[in-house]
Design a protein around this motif. Structure first.
Motif, PDB file in Angstrom:
ATOM      1  N   ASP A  32       0.836  -1.196   0.000  1.00  0.00           N
ATOM      2  CA  ASP A  32       0.000   0.000   0.000  1.00  0.00           C
ATOM      3  C   ASP A  32       0.873   1.248   0.000  1.00  0.00           C
ATOM      4  O   ASP A  32       1.855   1.334   0.741  1.00  0.00           O
ATOM      5  CB  ASP A  32      -0.912   0.025   1.226  1.00  0.00           C
ATOM      6  N   VAL A  33       0.501   2.202  -0.830  1.00  0.00           N
ATOM      7  CA  VAL A  33       1.220   3.470  -0.929  1.00  0.00           C
ATOM      8  C   VAL A  33       0.358   4.565  -0.315  1.00  0.00           C
ATOM      9  O   VAL A  33      -0.844   4.653  -0.587  1.00  0.00           O
ATOM     10  CB  VAL A  33       1.539   3.801  -2.405  1.00  0.00           C
ATOM     11  N   ASP A  34       0.963   5.386   0.531  1.00  0.00           N
ATOM     12  CA  ASP A  34       0.263   6.487   1.192  1.00  0.00           C
ATOM     13  C   ASP A  34       0.404   7.743   0.340  1.00  0.00           C
ATOM     14  O   ASP A  34       1.446   8.391   0.332  1.00  0.00           O
ATOM     15  CB  ASP A  34       0.852   6.708   2.586  1.00  0.00           C
ATOM     16  N   VAL A  35      -0.655   8.085  -0.403  1.00  0.00           N
ATOM     17  CA  VAL A  35      -0.652   9.269  -1.263  1.00  0.00           C
ATOM     18  C   VAL A  35      -1.179  10.450  -0.447  1.00  0.00           C
ATOM     19  O   VAL A  35      -2.213  10.348   0.216  1.00  0.00           O
ATOM     20  CB  VAL A  35      -1.514   9.053  -2.519  1.00  0.00           C
ATOM     21  N   VAL A  36      -0.454  11.567  -0.495  1.00  0.00           N
ATOM     22  CA  VAL A  36      -0.778  12.731   0.325  1.00  0.00           C
ATOM     23  C   VAL A  36      -0.775  13.980  -0.549  1.00  0.00           C
ATOM     24  O   VAL A  36       0.022  14.083  -1.487  1.00  0.00           O
ATOM     25  CB  VAL A  36       0.254  12.920   1.461  1.00  0.00           C
ATOM     26  N   VAL A  37      -1.658  14.940  -0.221  1.00  0.00           N
ATOM     27  CA  VAL A  37      -1.665  16.209  -0.937  1.00  0.00           C
ATOM     28  C   VAL A  37      -1.689  17.364   0.054  1.00  0.00           C
ATOM     29  O   VAL A  37      -2.258  17.253   1.147  1.00  0.00           O
ATOM     30  CB  VAL A  37      -2.874  16.314  -1.900  1.00  0.00           C
ATOM     31  N   LYS A  38      -1.042  18.459  -0.319  1.00  0.00           N
ATOM     32  CA  LYS A  38      -1.122  19.707   0.438  1.00  0.00           C
ATOM     33  C   LYS A  38      -1.058  20.860  -0.557  1.00  0.00           C
ATOM     34  O   LYS A  38      -0.484  20.745  -1.640  1.00  0.00           O
ATOM     35  CB  LYS A  38       0.015  19.825   1.457  1.00  0.00           C
TER      36      LYS A  38
ATOM     37  N   ASN B  68      -0.111  30.641   2.930  1.00  0.00           N
ATOM     38  CA  ASN B  68      -0.662  29.741   3.938  1.00  0.00           C
ATOM     39  C   ASN B  68      -0.622  28.332   3.368  1.00  0.00           C
ATOM     40  O   ASN B  68      -0.947  28.124   2.194  1.00  0.00           O
ATOM     41  CB  ASN B  68      -2.117  30.107   4.252  1.00  0.00           C
ATOM     42  N   THR B  69      -0.229  27.372   4.184  1.00  0.00           N
ATOM     43  CA  THR B  69      -0.220  25.983   3.733  1.00  0.00           C
ATOM     44  C   THR B  69      -0.934  25.115   4.750  1.00  0.00           C
ATOM     45  O   THR B  69      -1.184  25.535   5.885  1.00  0.00           O
ATOM     46  CB  THR B  69       1.215  25.481   3.499  1.00  0.00           C
ATOM     47  N   GLN B  70      -1.278  23.913   4.356  1.00  0.00           N
ATOM     48  CA  GLN B  70      -2.075  23.045   5.213  1.00  0.00           C
ATOM     49  C   GLN B  70      -1.231  22.411   6.315  1.00  0.00           C
ATOM     50  O   GLN B  70      -0.063  22.076   6.092  1.00  0.00           O
ATOM     51  CB  GLN B  70      -2.729  21.942   4.369  1.00  0.00           C
ATOM     52  N   PRO B  71      -1.816  22.210   7.502  1.00  0.00           N
ATOM     53  CA  PRO B  71      -1.079  21.539   8.576  1.00  0.00           C
ATOM     54  C   PRO B  71      -0.904  20.060   8.265  1.00  0.00           C
ATOM     55  O   PRO B  71      -1.712  19.453   7.557  1.00  0.00           O
ATOM     56  CB  PRO B  71      -1.975  21.745   9.801  1.00  0.00           C
ATOM     57  N   GLU B  72       0.147  19.476   8.823  1.00  0.00           N
ATOM     58  CA  GLU B  72       0.467  18.083   8.516  1.00  0.00           C
ATOM     59  C   GLU B  72      -0.550  17.106   9.078  1.00  0.00           C
ATOM     60  O   GLU B  72      -0.875  16.104   8.446  1.00  0.00           O
ATOM     61  CB  GLU B  72       1.861  17.739   9.054  1.00  0.00           C
ATOM     62  N   SER B  73      -1.064  17.375  10.269  1.00  0.00           N
ATOM     63  CA  SER B  73      -1.947  16.402  10.916  1.00  0.00           C
ATOM     64  C   SER B  73      -3.181  17.081  11.488  1.00  0.00           C
ATOM     65  O   SER B  73      -3.246  18.311  11.623  1.00  0.00           O
ATOM     66  CB  SER B  73      -1.200  15.662  12.029  1.00  0.00           C
ATOM     67  N   ILE B  74      -4.147  16.266  11.860  1.00  0.00           N
ATOM     68  CA  ILE B  74      -5.429  16.769  12.353  1.00  0.00           C
ATOM     69  C   ILE B  74      -5.374  17.139  13.827  1.00  0.00           C
ATOM     70  O   ILE B  74      -6.036  18.088  14.261  1.00  0.00           O
ATOM     71  CB  ILE B  74      -6.527  15.719  12.105  1.00  0.00           C
ATOM     72  N   ALA B  75      -4.586  16.412  14.609  1.00  0.00           N
ATOM     73  CA  ALA B  75      -4.609  16.593  16.065  1.00  0.00           C
ATOM     74  C   ALA B  75      -4.477  18.049  16.513  1.00  0.00           C
ATOM     75  O   ALA B  75      -5.231  18.497  17.386  1.00  0.00           O
ATOM     76  CB  ALA B  75      -3.530  15.731  16.717  1.00  0.00           C
ATOM     77  N   PRO B  76      -3.557  18.849  15.946  1.00  0.00           N
ATOM     78  CA  PRO B  76      -3.432  20.237  16.423  1.00  0.00           C
ATOM     79  C   PRO B  76      -4.611  21.130  16.070  1.00  0.00           C
ATOM     80  O   PRO B  76      -4.759  22.210  16.649  1.00  0.00           O
ATOM     81  CB  PRO B  76      -2.154  20.732  15.720  1.00  0.00           C
ATOM     82  N   ILE B  77      -5.454  20.710  15.108  1.00  0.00           N
ATOM     83  CA  ILE B  77      -6.598  21.541  14.720  1.00  0.00           C
ATOM     84  C   ILE B  77      -7.921  20.880  15.094  1.00  0.00           C
ATOM     85  O   ILE B  77      -8.993  21.380  14.740  1.00  0.00           O
ATOM     86  CB  ILE B  77      -6.580  21.845  13.206  1.00  0.00           C
ATOM     87  N   TRP B  78      -7.847  19.760  15.824  1.00  0.00           N
ATOM     88  CA  TRP B  78      -9.072  19.078  16.241  1.00  0.00           C
ATOM     89  C   TRP B  78      -9.944  20.020  17.058  1.00  0.00           C
ATOM     90  O   TRP B  78      -9.449  20.837  17.843  1.00  0.00           O
ATOM     91  CB  TRP B  78      -8.725  17.845  17.079  1.00  0.00           C
ATOM     92  N   ASN B  79     -11.259  19.914  16.888  1.00  0.00           N
ATOM     93  CA  ASN B  79     -12.187  20.718  17.683  1.00  0.00           C
ATOM     94  C   ASN B  79     -13.489  19.953  17.858  1.00  0.00           C
ATOM     95  O   ASN B  79     -13.811  19.047  17.084  1.00  0.00           O
ATOM     96  CB  ASN B  79     -12.430  22.084  17.038  1.00  0.00           C
ATOM     97  N   ILE B  80     -14.249  20.311  18.877  1.00  0.00           N
ATOM     98  CA  ILE B  80     -15.427  19.539  19.277  1.00  0.00           C
ATOM     99  C   ILE B  80     -16.509  19.487  18.213  1.00  0.00           C
ATOM    100  O   ILE B  80     -17.319  18.564  18.201  1.00  0.00           O
ATOM    101  CB  ILE B  80     -16.015  20.079  20.600  1.00  0.00           C
TER     102      ILE B  80
END
Length: 636
Positions: A596-602, A609-621
């Motif tokens: 399996d290959v992990d394909v990523v886009v940003k 402005n660029t997209q953050p690498e992961s969701i955890a720092p921008i997670w919200n309720i």
């Protein structure tokens, strides 16, 4: 979650499983609480090496995204309880993950530890499945007393002994939950002393499993069978009447909610054209579709709010009239302006965010977004002609916000209309191209998208582009509607429903830079071409910021390749339409067939402005504003 723990003293792991099971049944669902519970039965041992191996193996799994929503935590102070992982999608995923963890432990010489982790996972999976079976909201529970509906009706306030509601055969005390209700306390209180089902049948997002879990925690009893049967017969008619005006929709849409109707197209359809066909444009409704208005009878009310906050300053231009009522025919007499603009729901990609931690909100994949050409008079032209107002004179009067109210109403409280507002400059600056749209892609505005008229404020979140437009109000303050004050706000990751302060966070307007992979596939090697991954998708940023770069990776973000982009022909800082992109990424020779290959886009916008690498720092309720790197796994 099904939980996997790797313990140091494998001869005692059975007793520790009992601690784990007790913690789960007792409601200690967080990783931290489970670790603490296990730690009580775990001393320091010689398993640190094995625990680290398990954590490392799990981390490698997570990096490849081969198991959905995996998190691995290592705590050196916990001794034997070093490796813990949670698989959010199913018990089967937990078992698969445990096997990978076991392989990692075995590779470092701890075969018995590996076997223990697999065995423990099987038992933890069984416990999770049992717990899942036990969450059946509204079913009769023999351990609780039975109440008549009249008993429930007597409990409508905390002063009356609590606020009780009914769901199916269950009776619940919601007194302590009311203030944390995502839809607002004023809505949930409508069910006080009665059943929540008439409201849930209108808003089917309440049937999500996490909602049932919350409800069951508030359970105090059972409703009598006779009263339950009587209620259900009354509720069916209520739901039918509210949804009489729903139009036909395309069968290809992925329906996220039937009532109210919310749906998105399969991602691959989004990249077929720069303009999204009407039938494939995502549908986002907060209430039932209102009864269609005859075009010749339609009137739009525009008014200046009667408020002491609006005062004439020296040199201010006085409005020529107090209110205007404009027919559709009158609006068509203005010069027609067309703007191609992308609309995106604030909750787009919420499903991914929910894999990190539970959020409250409807499920969306990547397709709660679309681009259309919207046509109608500029709002600035209408206000200048009807009121003699410009952006400058409106500011002199103290106008800071423009409110939009729709014809769609809450069936439970018909006086509640969907409403929102935007800062005055977004609405009245002609360069921002706000229009009162009566056409979409050259056709009469469809009912699902706001017929006969909707507000289009390019560059802002879809929630402010109010459909079925009934009135516009110029005001010194923002809208007091629920969707302005208590929803569509992005909170910090540390905020939960116990400490949320709605006034501390502004309402969402412009959205952050975003990109997604809509289709991707493996291309085998040919005579003159190496193996490669072909990917296509979209990128967009709010506030008129164009996309200047899209980068795609086929190794999880270790190396990047520039995508070919097709930006719209719009002026700088007024780029309201998305940019479609395509990339061909050659695969390294060390990528084995069948892997399996992990394909990523940003993406990066014109303000860099660029997209953050992961969701955890921008997670919200609320699960909004998810613009982290987008990952898709491809088998080669």
């Amino acid at each position: 979650c099904a939980c996997v723990c790797v313990f140091g003293f494998e001869e005692n792991w059975g007793s520790r499983l009992e601690v784990l099971r007790s913690a789960m049944v007792g409601g200690a669902r967080s990783v931290r609480a489970l670790l603490a519970a296990v730690r009580l039965q775990s001393g320091r041992g010689e398993s640190i090496r094995a625990g680290r191996a398990a954590a490392a193996a799990g981390h490698a799994v997570w990096r490849r995204r081969s198991c959905c929503g995996v998190q691995v935590c290592a705590n050196e102070c916990a001794g034997p309880a070093l490796g813990m992982a949670t698989a959010r999608d199913s018990a089967r995923s937990a078992r698969r993950l445990a096997q990978k963890l076991a392989m990692g432990a075995a590779a470092l010489g701890s075969a018995s530890m590996a076997a223990a982790s697999v065995a423990l996972c099987e038992r933890a999976s069984d416990a999770a499945e049992k717990e899942e079976r036990e969450v059946r909201a509204g079913e009769v529970r023999d351990d609780l007393p039975t109440y008549a509906l009249k008993d429930v009706a007597a409990h409508t306030s905390k002063e009356a002994g609590g606020i009780w509601v009914v769901y199916k055969r269950g009776v619940y005390d919601i007194s302590e939950f009311i203030e944390n209700h995502p839809g607002g306390a004023e809505r949930i209180i409508l069910a006080a002393g009665g059943s929540v089902e008439p409201f849930w049948s209108l808003y089917q997002q309440h049937y999500a499993s996490f909602v049932h879990e919350i409800l069951e925690e508030l359970r105090i009893g059972n409703l009598s069978e006779a009263d339950s049967d009587s209620l259900r017969s009354q509720q069916k008619e209520t739901a039918v009447q509210a949804y009489l005006h729903e139009p036909a929709r395309s069968d290809v849409l992925l329906v996220r909610s039937e009532k109210p109707f919310n749906a998105e197209p399969p991602p691959g359809l989004l990249v077929r054209s720069a303009i999204t066909p009407i039938e494939h444009f995502y549908k986002r409704n907060h209430f039932p579709i209102p009864a269609p208005v005859q075009p010749e009878k339609y009137e739009l009310e525009i008014a200046l709010e009667q408020s002491s906050d609006l005062k004439h300053e020296p040199g201010a231009t006085s409005p020529t009239r107090g209110a205007a009522h404009l027919s559709l025919e009158r609006l068509r007499q203005y010069p027609k302006h067309s703007v191609t603009a992308t609309l995106q729901c604030a909750g787009n990609r919420r499903t991914e965010m929910a894999q990190v931690r539970t959020v409250k909100g409807g499920a969306w994949d990547v397709s709660a977004i679309g681009t259309a050409t919207w046509s109608g008079p500029r709002l600035a032209d209408v206000l200048r002609e009807e009121f003699g107002l410009t952006l400058e004179s409106a500011r002199q009067l103290g106008v800071k916000h423009v409110h939009f109210s729709g014809l769609d109403t809450d069936p439970a409280t018909p006086s509640t209309h969907y409403a929102a507002s935007v800062p005055v400059e977004l609405a009245l600056d002609p360069q921002n191209e706000a229009v009162l749209a009566y056409e979409m892609n050259g056709e009469t505005l469809p009912l699902d998208h706001g017929f006969p008229l909707r507000a289009i404020i390019p560059g802002v979140v879809g929630a402010r582009n109010v459909k079925w437009l009934e009135s516009i109000t110029l005001s010194a303050t923002e809208s007091n509607s629920h969707w302005q004050k208590l929803d569509y706000k992005g909170f910090a990751p540390n905020v939960d429903w116990d400490n949320v302060d709605y006034d501390a966070v502004p309402a969402i307007q412009e959205l952050p830079v975003q990109s997604s992979i809509c289709e991707t596939f493996f291309l085998p090697a040919e005579e003159h071409s190496p193996r490669s991954i072909i990917s296509r998708g979209f990128a967009w940023s709010g506030g008129g910021r164009g996309i200047i770069r899209v980068e795609v990776s086929a190794d999880g973000g270790q190396t990047w390749h520039s995508a070919k982009i097709s930006p719209p022909e719009q002026e700088r800082n007024h780029v309201y339409a998305w940019t479609l992109w395509e990339a061909s990424i050659p695969l390294s020779s060390d990528v084995a067939p069948g892997s399996d290959v992990d394909v990523v886009v940003k993406a990066t916008d014109s303000s860099y402005n660029t997209q953050p690498e992961s969701i955890a720092p921008i997670w919200n309720i609320r699960g909004v504003l998810n613009n982290a790197w987008h990952h898709v796994s491809v088998r080669v």
